[in-house]
Design a protein around this motif. Structure first.
Motif, PDB file in Angstrom:
ATOM      1  N   ILE A   1      27.872   8.584  34.312  1.00  0.00           N
ATOM      2  CA  ILE A   1      28.614   8.286  35.548  1.00  0.00           C
ATOM      3  C   ILE A   1      27.718   7.667  36.608  1.00  0.00           C
ATOM      4  N   PHE A   2      26.615   8.358  36.948  1.00  0.00           N
ATOM      5  CA  PHE A   2      25.783   7.902  38.075  1.00  0.00           C
ATOM      6  C   PHE A   2      25.148   6.535  37.814  1.00  0.00           C
ATOM      7  N   PHE A   3      24.404   6.406  36.731  1.00  0.00           N
ATOM      8  CA  PHE A   3      23.715   5.138  36.444  1.00  0.00           C
ATOM      9  C   PHE A   3      24.697   3.978  36.201  1.00  0.00           C
ATOM     10  N   PRO A   4      25.787   4.178  35.435  1.00  0.00           N
ATOM     11  CA  PRO A   4      26.759   3.086  35.268  1.00  0.00           C
ATOM     12  C   PRO A   4      27.395   2.649  36.585  1.00  0.00           C
ATOM     13  N   THR A   5      27.564   3.585  37.505  1.00  0.00           N
ATOM     14  CA  THR A   5      28.134   3.230  38.810  1.00  0.00           C
ATOM     15  C   THR A   5      27.209   2.287  39.569  1.00  0.00           C
ATOM     16  N   LEU A   6      25.904   2.517  39.458  1.00  0.00           N
ATOM     17  CA  LEU A   6      24.945   1.627  40.118  1.00  0.00           C
ATOM     18  C   LEU A   6      25.066   0.209  39.562  1.00  0.00           C
ATOM     19  N   SER A   7      25.243   0.091  38.243  1.00  0.00           N
ATOM     20  CA  SER A   7      25.411  -1.228  37.631  1.00  0.00           C
ATOM     21  C   SER A   7      26.705  -1.869  38.107  1.00  0.00           C
ATOM     22  N   TYR A   8      27.758  -1.075  38.221  1.00  0.00           N
ATOM     23  CA  TYR A   8      29.051  -1.591  38.693  1.00  0.00           C
ATOM     24  C   TYR A   8      28.930  -2.141  40.111  1.00  0.00           C
ATOM     25  N   LEU A   9      28.080  -1.520  40.913  1.00  0.00           N
ATOM     26  CA  LEU A   9      27.868  -1.962  42.291  1.00  0.00           C
ATOM     27  C   LEU A   9      26.866  -3.108  42.391  1.00  0.00           C
ATOM     28  N   GLY A  10      26.313  -3.523  41.250  1.00  0.00           N
ATOM     29  CA  GLY A  10      25.355  -4.608  41.250  1.00  0.00           C
ATOM     30  C   GLY A  10      23.952  -4.189  41.636  1.00  0.00           C
ATOM     31  N   LEU A  11      23.675  -2.884  41.572  1.00  0.00           N
ATOM     32  CA  LEU A  11      22.365  -2.356  41.971  1.00  0.00           C
ATOM     33  C   LEU A  11      21.499  -2.110  40.729  1.00  0.00           C
ATOM     34  N   ASN A  12      21.329  -3.145  39.944  1.00  0.00           N
ATOM     35  CA  ASN A  12      20.614  -2.995  38.670  1.00  0.00           C
ATOM     36  C   ASN A  12      19.135  -2.698  38.845  1.00  0.00           C
ATOM     37  N   LYS A  13      18.527  -3.283  39.859  1.00  0.00           N
ATOM     38  CA  LYS A  13      17.109  -3.023  40.105  1.00  0.00           C
ATOM     39  C   LYS A  13      16.899  -1.564  40.501  1.00  0.00           C
ATOM     40  N   LEU A  14      17.790  -1.059  41.355  1.00  0.00           N
ATOM     41  CA  LEU A  14      17.708   0.342  41.749  1.00  0.00           C
ATOM     42  C   LEU A  14      17.949   1.242  40.547  1.00  0.00           C
ATOM     43  N   ARG A  15      18.927   0.883  39.716  1.00  0.00           N
ATOM     44  CA  ARG A  15      19.206   1.678  38.515  1.00  0.00           C
ATOM     45  C   ARG A  15      17.968   1.751  37.623  1.00  0.00           C
ATOM     46  N   SER A  16      17.307   0.617  37.422  1.00  0.00           N
ATOM     47  CA  SER A  16      16.133   0.579  36.547  1.00  0.00           C
ATOM     48  C   SER A  16      15.024   1.498  37.055  1.00  0.00           C
ATOM     49  N   SER A  17      14.762   1.461  38.369  1.00  0.00           N
ATOM     50  CA  SER A  17      13.683   2.284  38.927  1.00  0.00           C
ATOM     51  C   SER A  17      14.028   3.761  38.869  1.00  0.00           C
ATOM     52  N   LEU A  18      15.297   4.104  39.124  1.00  0.00           N
ATOM     53  CA  LEU A  18      15.695   5.517  39.101  1.00  0.00           C
ATOM     54  C   LEU A  18      15.765   6.051  37.674  1.00  0.00           C
ATOM     55  N   GLU A  19      16.162   5.211  36.731  1.00  0.00           N
ATOM     56  CA  GLU A  19      16.173   5.644  35.327  1.00  0.00           C
ATOM     57  C   GLU A  19      14.754   5.950  34.851  1.00  0.00           C
ATOM     58  N   LYS A  20      13.810   5.111  35.251  1.00  0.00           N
ATOM     59  CA  LYS A  20      12.415   5.344  34.888  1.00  0.00           C
ATOM     60  C   LYS A  20      11.927   6.669  35.472  1.00  0.00           C
ATOM     61  N   LEU A  21      12.293   6.920  36.716  1.00  0.00           N
ATOM     62  CA  LEU A  21      11.901   8.164  37.373  1.00  0.00           C
ATOM     63  C   LEU A  21      12.535   9.367  36.681  1.00  0.00           C
ATOM     64  N   PHE A  22      13.784   9.219  36.290  1.00  0.00           N
ATOM     65  CA  PHE A  22      14.477  10.321  35.639  1.00  0.00           C
ATOM     66  C   PHE A  22      13.863  10.653  34.271  1.00  0.00           C
ATOM     67  N   LEU A  23      13.440   9.637  33.549  1.00  0.00           N
ATOM     68  CA  LEU A  23      12.795   9.868  32.250  1.00  0.00           C
ATOM     69  C   LEU A  23      11.476  10.637  32.422  1.00  0.00           C
ATOM     70  N   GLN A  24      10.744  10.302  33.487  1.00  0.00           N
ATOM     71  CA  GLN A  24       9.498  11.016  33.766  1.00  0.00           C
ATOM     72  C   GLN A  24       9.806  12.484  34.099  1.00  0.00           C
ATOM     73  N   LEU A  25      10.883  12.690  34.840  1.00  0.00           N
ATOM     74  CA  LEU A  25      11.277  14.052  35.209  1.00  0.00           C
ATOM     75  C   LEU A  25      11.690  14.849  33.983  1.00  0.00           C
ATOM     76  N   LYS A  26      12.457  14.209  33.096  1.00  0.00           N
ATOM     77  CA  LYS A  26      12.894  14.896  31.866  1.00  0.00           C
ATOM     78  C   LYS A  26      11.695  15.316  31.027  1.00  0.00           C
ATOM     79  N   ALA A  27      10.685  14.458  30.968  1.00  0.00           N
ATOM     80  CA  ALA A  27       9.493  14.762  30.167  1.00  0.00           C
ATOM     81  C   ALA A  27       8.809  16.022  30.681  1.00  0.00           C
ATOM     82  N   ILE A  28       8.827  16.196  32.007  1.00  0.00           N
ATOM     83  CA  ILE A  28       8.195  17.378  32.607  1.00  0.00           C
ATOM     84  C   ILE A  28       9.012  18.634  32.337  1.00  0.00           C
ATOM     85  N   TYR A  29      10.308  18.566  32.574  1.00  0.00           N
ATOM     86  CA  TYR A  29      11.149  19.774  32.478  1.00  0.00           C
ATOM     87  C   TYR A  29      11.536  20.123  31.048  1.00  0.00           C
ATOM     88  N   ASN A  30      11.328  19.191  30.147  1.00  0.00           N
ATOM     89  CA  ASN A  30      11.564  19.529  28.738  1.00  0.00           C
ATOM     90  C   ASN A  30      10.358  20.217  28.102  1.00  0.00           C
TER      91      ASN A  30
END
Length: 286
Positions: free
Chosen positions: A257-286
């Motif tokens: 929901i969240f990331f696809p909504t950013l793409s729908y709004l045309g915020l692809n650059k923001l989506r890319s940076s936040l997805e990268k951040l989220f992957l780093q966070l997942k690596a820590i909490y996993n």
């Protein structure tokens, strides 16, 4: 405002083709502006902001440019933005040694702190010694007015600060944000810089202490953020999604929901940076 900014203001005023009389009219006296630009007197923060707005100059740009002149920030940010970790490490080492030789020099400490914070953000390497961190904490704890330079110093040294100090300073800043009813609270640039700094603090806390991160994000959810700060509202919602993930380990909502909504709004650059951040966070909490 410190006299060191007067000369920079004069350069901008002349570039804009604005006379002393027009720049100062109904804000301060022509003579007061003249002596501030000459470095012979101080000028109140509110009056400087008013004159900058008259010249259509963002206060954040003015302060950042002035800081660049005074702490050699340009070299640091250039190395950081170009991912030149070797150069960044070299600069951080140079500035840190200079600061340690003159431990009471505030400017040298901030120069070293910004370089070391960027280095730690990029590589995880921390050149700051405990005594350096203590000096930085003491300096930031002296902040009272939370002007642009204070936001800059806090926001660009977050990776060096312990979680407890970050949450403490962030709560002080929130109080300032909510308490002000004078000119500064109506200044969109100051509000934008403040919310950006608080969001950055919350995101850094996600990697340091999830309890502090949740506390800060909860407090940010309760403050009034204007609609013209929609970008920061999105970043705050990202923080909420991250907190939800740390508690449930469920990434369905943020990915479907969240990331696809950013793409729908045309915020692809923001989506890319936040997805990268989220992957780093997942690596820590996993």
């Amino acid at each position: 405002m410190n006299i060191k900014f007067g000369e920079k203001f004069k350069q901008i005023r002349k570039q804009k083709g604005m006379s002393l009389d027009i720049a100062s009219r109904d804000i301060t006296s022509k003579s007061s502006l003249y002596y501030w630009e000459k470095g012979q007197a101080n000028m109140s923060f509110e009056k400087v902001i008013a004159m900058l707005e008259r010249m259509r100059i963002k206060p954040s740009e003015f302060v950042t440019d002035s800081l660049n002149d005074n702490i050699d920030y340009q070299k640091i940010v250039s190395a950081y933005l170009t991912d030149n970790d070797k150069k960044l490490q070299s600069l951080a080492s140079i500035y840190l040694k200079a600061s340690q030789k003159k431990p009471y020099n505030r400017t040298l400490l901030l120069r070293a702190a910004v370089a070391c914070s960027f280095l730690k953000s990029d590589t995880g390497q921390n050149l700051f010694m405990p005594r350096d961190t203590k000096r930085l904490e003491e300096l930031l704890s002296e902040i009272k007015d939370w002007r642009y330079e204070d936001l800059f110093n806090f926001g660009n040294t977050l990776f060096l600060l312990p979680g407890k100090r970050i949450i403490g300073l962030a709560q002080m800043l929130i109080q300032k944000y909510q308490k002000n009813t004078d000119d500064i609270v109506h200044n969109i640039s100051w509000r934008h810089e403040t919310v950006t700094t608080l969001n950055n603090a919350a995101l850094v806390l996600l990697f340091k202490n999830s309890v502090y991160a949740k506390k800060l994000i909860t407090e940010l959810n309760n403050i009034k953020i204007d609609d013209d700060l929609a970008y920061e509202k999105i970043r705050l919602e990202f923080g909420n999604e991250c907190i939800l993930y740390t508690q449930t380990k469920d990434d369905q909502n943020i990915n479907k929901i969240f990331f696809p909504t950013l793409s729908y709004l045309g915020l692809n650059k923001l989506r890319s940076s936040l997805e990268k951040l989220f992957l780093q966070l997942k690596a820590i909490y996993n």
